[in-house]
Design an enzyme around this catalytic site. Structure first.
Site, PDB file in Angstrom:
ATOM      1  N   ASP A 104       6.238  -9.869 -44.717  1.00  0.00           N
ATOM      2  CA  ASP A 104       5.836 -11.000 -45.560  1.00  0.00           C
ATOM      3  C   ASP A 104       6.687 -12.202 -45.168  1.00  0.00           C
ATOM      4  OD1 ASP A 104       5.692 -12.862 -47.876  1.00  0.00           O
ATOM      5  OD2 ASP A 104       4.532 -11.248 -48.779  1.00  0.00           O
ATOM      6  N   ILE A 105       6.028 -13.319 -44.942  1.00  0.00           N
ATOM      7  CA  ILE A 105       6.720 -14.517 -44.438  1.00  0.00           C
ATOM      8  C   ILE A 105       7.713 -15.087 -45.474  1.00  0.00           C
ATOM      9  CG2 ILE A 105       5.024 -16.285 -45.155  1.00  0.00           C
ATOM     10  CD1 ILE A 105       6.473 -16.072 -41.645  1.00  0.00           C
TER      11      ILE A 105
ATOM     12  N   GLU B 231      -3.213 -14.269 -54.049  1.00  0.00           N
ATOM     13  CA  GLU B 231      -3.057 -15.410 -53.150  1.00  0.00           C
ATOM     14  C   GLU B 231      -3.959 -15.292 -51.914  1.00  0.00           C
ATOM     15  OE1 GLU B 231       1.129 -16.233 -52.267  1.00  0.00           O
ATOM     16  OE2 GLU B 231       0.504 -16.988 -50.306  1.00  0.00           O
TER      17      GLU B 231
ATOM     18  N   HIS C  37      -4.373  -5.916 -49.343  1.00  0.00           N
ATOM     19  CA  HIS C  37      -3.047  -5.633 -48.790  1.00  0.00           C
ATOM     20  C   HIS C  37      -2.176  -4.918 -49.809  1.00  0.00           C
ATOM     21  CE1 HIS C  37      -2.892  -9.758 -50.458  1.00  0.00           C
ATOM     22  NE2 HIS C  37      -1.651  -9.503 -50.798  1.00  0.00           N
TER      23      HIS C  37
ATOM     24  N   HIS D 138       1.866  -4.347 -50.775  1.00  0.00           N
ATOM     25  CA  HIS D 138       3.249  -4.800 -50.569  1.00  0.00           C
ATOM     26  C   HIS D 138       4.164  -3.576 -50.585  1.00  0.00           C
ATOM     27  CE1 HIS D 138       2.663  -9.197 -51.685  1.00  0.00           C
ATOM     28  NE2 HIS D 138       1.605  -8.686 -52.288  1.00  0.00           N
TER      29      HIS D 138
HETATM   30  P1  AMP Z   1      -0.762 -11.858 -52.929  1.00  0.00           P
HETATM   31  O1  AMP Z   1      -2.131 -12.201 -52.349  1.00  0.00           O
HETATM   32  O2  AMP Z   1      -0.587 -12.481 -54.299  1.00  0.00           O
HETATM   33  O3  AMP Z   1      -0.483 -10.384 -52.917  1.00  0.00           O
HETATM   34  O4  AMP Z   1       0.346 -12.541 -52.015  1.00  0.00           O
HETATM   35  C1  AMP Z   1       0.156 -12.719 -50.639  1.00  0.00           C
HETATM   36  C2  AMP Z   1       1.475 -12.551 -49.910  1.00  0.00           C
HETATM   37  O5  AMP Z   1       1.216 -12.883 -48.554  1.00  0.00           O
HETATM   38  C3  AMP Z   1       2.613 -13.431 -50.387  1.00  0.00           C
HETATM   39  O6  AMP Z   1       3.743 -12.612 -50.681  1.00  0.00           O
HETATM   40  C4  AMP Z   1       2.876 -14.383 -49.194  1.00  0.00           C
HETATM   41  O7  AMP Z   1       4.247 -14.672 -49.023  1.00  0.00           O
HETATM   42  C5  AMP Z   1       2.327 -13.582 -48.033  1.00  0.00           C
HETATM   43  N1  AMP Z   1       1.823 -14.398 -46.922  1.00  0.00           N
HETATM   44  C6  AMP Z   1       0.965 -15.442 -46.982  1.00  0.00           C
HETATM   45  N2  AMP Z   1       0.695 -15.937 -45.749  1.00  0.00           N
HETATM   46  C7  AMP Z   1       1.410 -15.160 -44.883  1.00  0.00           C
HETATM   47  C8  AMP Z   1       1.571 -15.144 -43.462  1.00  0.00           C
HETATM   48  N3  AMP Z   1       0.949 -16.026 -42.673  1.00  0.00           N
HETATM   49  N4  AMP Z   1       2.381 -14.205 -42.917  1.00  0.00           N
HETATM   50  C9  AMP Z   1       3.012 -13.307 -43.692  1.00  0.00           C
HETATM   51  N5  AMP Z   1       2.912 -13.259 -45.032  1.00  0.00           N
HETATM   52  C10 AMP Z   1       2.125 -14.179 -45.627  1.00  0.00           C
END
Ligand code: AMP
Length: 131
Positions: free
Chosen positions: A29-30, A88, A93, A95
């Site tokens: 995760d970025i 988001e 996905h 975590h």
């Molecule tokens: P959620 O959809 O609420 O589970 O959160 C999406 C997750 O993806 C968040 O923790 C972001 O930090 C992560 N994220 C978003 N864009 C990227 C990316 N380009 N590379 C890695 N992680 C990402």
């Protein structure tokens, strides 16, 4: 239109990859909630994890289990925490977060931004443990 995570799995957008097979992909995760925070995705585009069919859902969680085993070896911690949010990014996905306390899994806290070198080092450590 392809999601950002599909484009990551296809190698069109860079990521800190930790594991991959023909169907699934895992990367850092970025903006981690704790160092070593990993996202696991199906390469197949599906916005909501619970819309995956039973076979893909089972294979996906088994792939995540293998990633969790690698993560536990690479990042000293008490447990690997698992959660699904998906508010988001509209691509299924999971975590995976190395935990030393419950607070390590608090997504309301300000997230971390680790230097590129540290992200690379963490990703390669996890990748080396992936079986
Ligand atoms: P959620 O959809 O609420 O589970 O959160 C999406 C997750 O993806 C968040 O923790 C972001 O930090 C992560 N994220 C978003 N864009 C990227 C990316 N380009 N590379 C890695 N992680 C990402």
């Amino acid at each position: 239109m392809a999601t950002i995570f599909s484009r990551i799995a296809a190698g069109e957008i860079p990521s800190y990859k930790v594991a991959e097979d023909d169907r699934f992909f895992a990367f850092l995760d970025i903006n981690p909630v704790a160092p070593g925070h990993v996202l696991v995705i199906p390469k197949h585009e599906e916005s909501y994890i619970f819309n995956l069919d039973d076979e893909e859902y089972a294979a996906f969680t088994l792939f995540a289990k293998r990633v969790a085993a690698a993560l536990e070896k690479a990042m000293p911690c008490k447990r690997i925490g698992v959660c699904v949010i998906g508010l988001e990014v509209p691509h299924a996905h999971i975590h995976l977060v190395p935990l030393n306390s419950e607070a390590d899994m608090d997504f309301r806290k300000p997230k971390l931004t680790l230097p590129d070198e540290q992200m690379k080092e963490i990703a390669s450590r996890i990748a080396a443990e992936f079986k």
